[in-house]
Motif scaffolding. Structure first.
Motif, PDB file in Angstrom:
ATOM      1  N   SER A   1     -30.658  34.179  -6.279  1.00  0.00           N
ATOM      2  CA  SER A   1     -29.617  34.741  -7.140  1.00  0.00           C
ATOM      3  C   SER A   1     -29.439  36.071  -6.472  1.00  0.00           C
TER       4      SER A   1
ATOM      5  N   SER B   1     -25.110  37.258  -6.159  1.00  0.00           N
ATOM      6  CA  SER B   1     -24.770  38.386  -6.705  1.00  0.00           C
ATOM      7  C   SER B   1     -23.999  39.158  -5.490  1.00  0.00           C
TER       8      SER B   1
ATOM      9  N   CYS C   1     -29.774  40.951 -11.706  1.00  0.00           N
ATOM     10  CA  CYS C   1     -28.734  40.400 -11.444  1.00  0.00           C
ATOM     11  C   CYS C   1     -27.666  40.585 -12.399  1.00  0.00           C
TER      12      CYS C   1
ATOM     13  N   SER D   1     -24.199  42.600 -11.316  1.00  0.00           N
ATOM     14  CA  SER D   1     -22.876  41.891 -11.369  1.00  0.00           C
ATOM     15  C   SER D   1     -21.812  42.791 -12.237  1.00  0.00           C
TER      16      SER D   1
END
Length: 255
Positions: free
Chosen positions: A179, A183, A225, A229
């Protein structure tokens, strides 16, 4: 000692006193390979030549380039290998490109010199001036000069490679760092320098706003995350570095 003697004698024969003095403006330590009497003589000669006004700057630059090419050629022909690295060639002006071309022409006609030279040239294909670089490289290829060359294209890190990198960096299994790597890759497009600076920006945030931190309770690195983002990021490494520089106190920037 034997090599230095051979080098000093060959340079004296090839360049002469005035040539060595001129080249010393680029390489201040060059006179040190000669004896004390020669060094004193060079210093006297340099004082005389420096007091003269440059009548023709273009001619002086051309002479300096010629002397440097001869200097490199002497070292190569004496059996000492040289690694020349020219980074960010996309910013080179025509005179610099012409100088490199002249250096290659001098070397390519001597088989002993050719085998002792490794030239590494790096440039970005998306920067201004790339067409000029390609133009000169094409000329060398079509001229069929006896020089071996290898093209190495460096792309950005893939998401998989970046995931392996973060896995090793954070000492976590790849299934846990997927993950984060997704990102980071989305923000940096895999640019290695951008990846490094972006990760540093995640670590160097305010205490209450850590997006990447080590959790003592879980004894592992954790991240957010969703928050990552939403972070803005420039379109280039230069913008990211500029953002980093803007956080430095002005008194240090003025040094």
């Amino acid at each position: 000692i034997c090599y230095c003697d051979n080098l000093s004698k060959t340079l004296w024969t090839k360049l002469g006193r005035s040539g060595i003095c001129t080249l010393s403006s680029w390489i201040p330590s060059l006179p040190e390979i000669f004896n004390d009497d020669a060094i004193s003589d060079f210093q006297t000669w340099a004082g005389v030549t420096n007091s003269r006004s440059a009548a023709d700057a273009k001619m002086s630059q051309g002479r300096l380039e010629y002397l440097f090419a001869e200097f490199v050629l002497v070292i190569l022909t004496l059996g000492r290998p040289i690694l020349l690295v020219y980074e960010d060639c996309h910013w080179a002006d025509p005179s610099m490109i012409g100088f490199i071309a002249q250096l290659f022409r001098s070397v390519c006609h001597d088989s002993e010199a050719r085998k002792n030279l490794l030239f590494v040239n790096s440039f970005r294909t998306n920067e201004v001036g790339t067409n000029m670089i390609y133009s000169h490289i094409s000329k060398f290829q079509h001229a069929q000069l006896p020089l071996k060359h290898t093209w190495i294209k460096l792309d950005g890190l893939s998401e998989g490679v970046l995931n392996n990198y973060l896995s090793n960096l954070l000492s976590l299994p790849t299934r846990l760092t997927t993950s984060l790597s997704r990102s980071v890759h989305c923000k940096t497009m895999g640019n290695p320098l951008c990846v490094e600076e972006f990760l540093q920006s995640l670590l160097n945030r305010d205490v209450d706003d850590y997006l990447l931190r080590y959790d003592m309770g879980h004894r592992r690195w954790i991240w957010d995350c969703t928050a990552i983002s939403m972070l803005p990021i420039g379109n280039s490494v230069a913008k990211l570095l500029a953002s980093k520089l803007s956080k430095i106190e002005e008194e240090y920037l003025d040094c």
